[in-house]
Write a protein that holds these residues in place. Structure first.
Motif, PDB file in Angstrom:
ATOM      1  N   MET A 112       0.851  -1.182  -0.109  1.00 21.77           N
ATOM      2  CA  MET A 112       0.097  -0.071   0.051  1.00 21.77           C
ATOM      3  C   MET A 112       0.904   1.412  -0.224  1.00 21.77           C
ATOM      4  O   MET A 112       1.741   1.354   0.952  1.00 21.77           O
ATOM      5  CB  MET A 112      -0.787   0.022   1.367  1.00 21.77           C
ATOM      6  CG  MET A 112      -2.025  -0.988   1.260  1.00 21.77           C
ATOM      7  SD  MET A 112      -3.179  -0.741   0.053  1.00 21.77           S
ATOM      8  CE  MET A 112      -3.903   0.337   0.221  1.00 21.77           C
ATOM      9  N   VAL A 113       0.700   2.315  -0.781  1.00 19.70           N
ATOM     10  CA  VAL A 113       1.221   3.466  -1.085  1.00 19.70           C
ATOM     11  C   VAL A 113       0.090   4.533  -0.776  1.00 19.70           C
ATOM     12  O   VAL A 113      -0.576   4.560  -1.878  1.00 19.70           O
ATOM     13  CB  VAL A 113       1.982   3.587  -2.060  1.00 19.70           C
ATOM     14  CG1 VAL A 113       2.811   5.029  -2.085  1.00 19.70           C
ATOM     15  CG2 VAL A 113       3.031   2.686  -2.351  1.00 19.70           C
ATOM     16  N   VAL A 114      -0.312   4.984   0.218  1.00 16.60           N
ATOM     17  CA  VAL A 114      -1.247   5.957   0.417  1.00 16.60           C
ATOM     18  C   VAL A 114      -0.823   7.357   0.764  1.00 16.60           C
ATOM     19  O   VAL A 114      -0.245   7.525   1.571  1.00 16.60           O
ATOM     20  CB  VAL A 114      -1.998   5.332   1.869  1.00 16.60           C
ATOM     21  CG1 VAL A 114      -3.170   6.089   1.981  1.00 16.60           C
ATOM     22  CG2 VAL A 114      -2.325   3.912   1.745  1.00 16.60           C
ATOM     23  N   PRO A 115      -1.418   8.111  -0.216  1.00 15.00           N
ATOM     24  CA  PRO A 115      -1.134   9.569  -0.004  1.00 15.00           C
ATOM     25  C   PRO A 115      -2.023  10.181   1.035  1.00 15.00           C
ATOM     26  O   PRO A 115      -3.329   9.743   1.080  1.00 15.00           O
ATOM     27  CB  PRO A 115      -1.511  10.038  -1.553  1.00 15.00           C
ATOM     28  CG  PRO A 115      -2.586   9.179  -1.840  1.00 15.00           C
ATOM     29  CD  PRO A 115      -2.358   7.791  -1.192  1.00 15.00           C
ATOM     30  N   PRO A 116      -1.584  11.364   1.594  1.00 15.56           N
ATOM     31  CA  PRO A 116      -2.544  12.072   2.590  1.00 15.56           C
ATOM     32  C   PRO A 116      -3.607  12.929   1.812  1.00 15.56           C
ATOM     33  O   PRO A 116      -3.181  12.776   0.504  1.00 15.56           O
ATOM     34  CB  PRO A 116      -1.728  13.002   3.528  1.00 15.56           C
ATOM     35  CG  PRO A 116      -0.312  13.108   2.643  1.00 15.56           C
ATOM     36  CD  PRO A 116      -0.339  11.824   1.540  1.00 15.56           C
TER      37      PRO A 116
END
Length: 170
Positions: free
Chosen positions: A97-101
């Motif tokens: 998972m690469v989650v941006p704010p």
């Protein structure tokens, strides 16, 4: 054309025209990968994208030239979709998972915006730049999507890809 380069934080890639006024949607990554994702449109392309998304006529479009609350909301949502799609593809490739704010919208000269984004870093730091051209077919709307990674994130991606290749050859 897509570009991958090593840049000094105080040097802007020559393909990005810093003398223009623009709208930038920005996310600093901290979950799954460290770095920044920046979606950059010059002012005309930003307003044309808002117009396309909102399907406005010319009179309403002129009013949006001031970046109204609706225009800001549309830009943030479109930027979030573009950045989210890019990071979803990256997440699937890296199998994490690469989650941006939530995205931040910054408007002003492109030079000012990039200075603001990179101001927390020292002048000696280098980053890896992966730049893609964003375009909307049949509309002449064009911008840039930039993934800017510190050395440790690039090494992390290399290690992950190497492990994936090793697992495939077993």
């Amino acid at each position: 054309p897509p570009l991958t380069d090593i840049i000094h934080l105080k040097k802007v890639p020559p393909s990005i025209k810093i003398d223009k006024v623009g709208v930038t949607i920005f996310s600093r990554l901290s979950v799954g990968l460290k770095g920044e994702v920046i979606f950059i449109l010059d002012e005309n392309n930003a307003y044309n994208l808002i117009d396309l998304a909102y399907n406005m006529g010319t009179e309403e479009k002129k009013k949006l030239g001031l970046l109204t609350e609706m225009g800001i909301s549309i830009m943030k949502e479109l930027g979030n979709m573009v950045i989210g799609s890019y990071l979803t593809a990256l997440s699937l490739t890296l199998n994490r998972m690469v989650v941006p704010p939530l995205p931040t919208l910054i408007s002003g000269s492109i030079e000012y915006v990039l200075d603001f984004i990179f101001s927390p870093y020292s002048e000696e730091e280098f980053r890896y730049l992966i730049q893609s051209i964003f375009s909307v077919p049949d509309s002449n709307i064009e911008g840039y999507l930039c993934l800017i990674l510190p050395t440790e994130s690039v090494q992390d991606i290399k290690d992950t890809c190497k492990k994936m290749l090793e697992d495939m050859s077993k």
